[in-house]
Design a protein around this motif. Structure first.
Motif, short mmCIF file in Angstrom:
data_model
loop_
_atom_site.label_atom_id
_atom_site.label_comp_id
_atom_site.label_asym_id
_atom_site.label_seq_id
_atom_site.Cartn_x
_atom_site.Cartn_y
_atom_site.Cartn_z
N TRP A 1 -24.66 -31.78 -5.29
CA TRP A 1 -23.37 -31.12 -5.12
C TRP A 1 -22.80 -31.44 -3.75
CZ3 TRP A 1 -21.10 -28.11 -8.96
CH2 TRP A 1 -21.91 -27.83 -10.08
N LEU A 2 -21.51 -31.64 -3.68
CA LEU A 2 -20.80 -31.93 -2.44
C LEU A 2 -19.87 -30.77 -2.13
CD1 LEU A 2 -19.87 -33.95 -0.18
CD2 LEU A 2 -18.19 -34.77 -1.83
N ARG A 3 -19.99 -30.22 -0.91
CA ARG A 3 -19.09 -29.11 -0.54
C ARG A 3 -17.68 -29.68 -0.36
NH1 ARG A 3 -20.54 -24.41 2.14
NH2 ARG A 3 -22.30 -25.46 3.07
N VAL A 4 -16.74 -29.12 -1.11
CA VAL A 4 -15.36 -29.55 -1.01
C VAL A 4 -14.50 -28.54 -0.26
CG1 VAL A 4 -15.41 -31.09 -2.98
CG2 VAL A 4 -14.81 -28.70 -3.34
N MET A 5 -15.00 -27.31 -0.14
CA MET A 5 -14.24 -26.30 0.58
C MET A 5 -15.17 -25.16 0.98
SD MET A 5 -10.93 -24.01 -0.58
CE MET A 5 -10.38 -25.32 -1.61
N PRO A 6 -15.29 -24.89 2.28
CA PRO A 6 -16.04 -23.69 2.65
C PRO A 6 -15.24 -22.46 2.29
CG PRO A 6 -15.27 -24.88 4.60
CD PRO A 6 -14.82 -25.66 3.41
N LEU A 7 -15.92 -21.35 2.04
CA LEU A 7 -15.21 -20.12 1.69
C LEU A 7 -14.33 -19.70 2.85
CD1 LEU A 7 -15.04 -18.11 -0.65
CD2 LEU A 7 -16.51 -16.63 0.67
N GLY A 8 -13.13 -19.31 2.55
CA GLY A 8 -12.21 -18.85 3.58
C GLY A 8 -11.29 -19.95 4.11
N ALA A 9 -11.54 -21.21 3.71
CA ALA A 9 -10.67 -22.30 4.16
C ALA A 9 -9.33 -22.20 3.46
CB ALA A 9 -11.32 -23.65 3.86
N ARG A 10 -8.31 -22.61 4.14
CA ARG A 10 -6.97 -22.58 3.54
C ARG A 10 -6.37 -23.95 3.59
NH1 ARG A 10 -5.74 -17.24 2.71
NH2 ARG A 10 -6.88 -15.84 4.01
#
Length: 166
Positions: free
Chosen positions: A157-166
């Motif tokens: 899995w590749l992180r595409v967005m950390p939580l809280g990013a806008r």
């Protein structure tokens, strides 16, 4: 009497704030997993490196230890009086549930609803994970359903967005 009511209100406010603060605390073990991840295929390149081919499967992990798996499906759309076909992507949740951290690199997934395979509803998956040493946004996951000694399935899995990013 006014002093007593003020004191009582202060104590209740303090207790409420303490309860809210405890609710907002995140388990530090899950914090690195929080965000949106894309399922990828890891391939070796000609120069000895690695490349990642993204699939239309996404997993969101929240601070409340909930997760959602989202699948995207390409659908060709053609207007009645046109020869052109356009592709539209339909996305829908395929699975949702909760997580329980076991230790620093294992957790349980409680599959509350699996919309494509109802036999997986209300089951538990054992998961082991590790981050790539070169890139903390690449997550290697192994899981099985049920018995600890059953076959383990590997995913990347590749992180595409950390939580809280806008």
């Amino acid at each position: 009497m006014k002093k007593f009511m003020f004191l009582l209100a202060t104590v209740l406010l303090g207790a409420t704030c303490e309860i809210k603060a405890q609710e907002l605390q995140i388990d530090k073990r899950i914090e690195p997993l929080v965000g949106m991840w894309q399922y990828v295929e890891e391939v070796n390149t000609e120069n000895g490196g690695k490349a990642y081919i993204g699939k239309q499967i996404f997993k969101t992990i929240t601070e409340k230890m909930e997760y959602f798996v989202i699948l995207g499906v390409n659908i060709p759309i053609k207007e009645a009086n046109s020869n052109e076909t356009q592709i539209s992507t339909l996305s829908f949740i395929t699975q949702q549930g909760e997580m329980e951290m076991r230790d620093n690199n294992t957790y349980l997934e409680y599959i509350n609803n699996h919309y494509l395979d109802k036999s997986l509803n209300n089951t538990i998956s054992n998961l082991r994970y590790r981050f790539s040493e070169e890139n903390k946004n690449i997550l290697y996951v192994e899981y099985n359903l049920g018995e600890e000694d059953s076959n383990w399935i590997s995913e990347v899995w590749l992180r595409v967005m950390p939580l809280g990013a806008r």
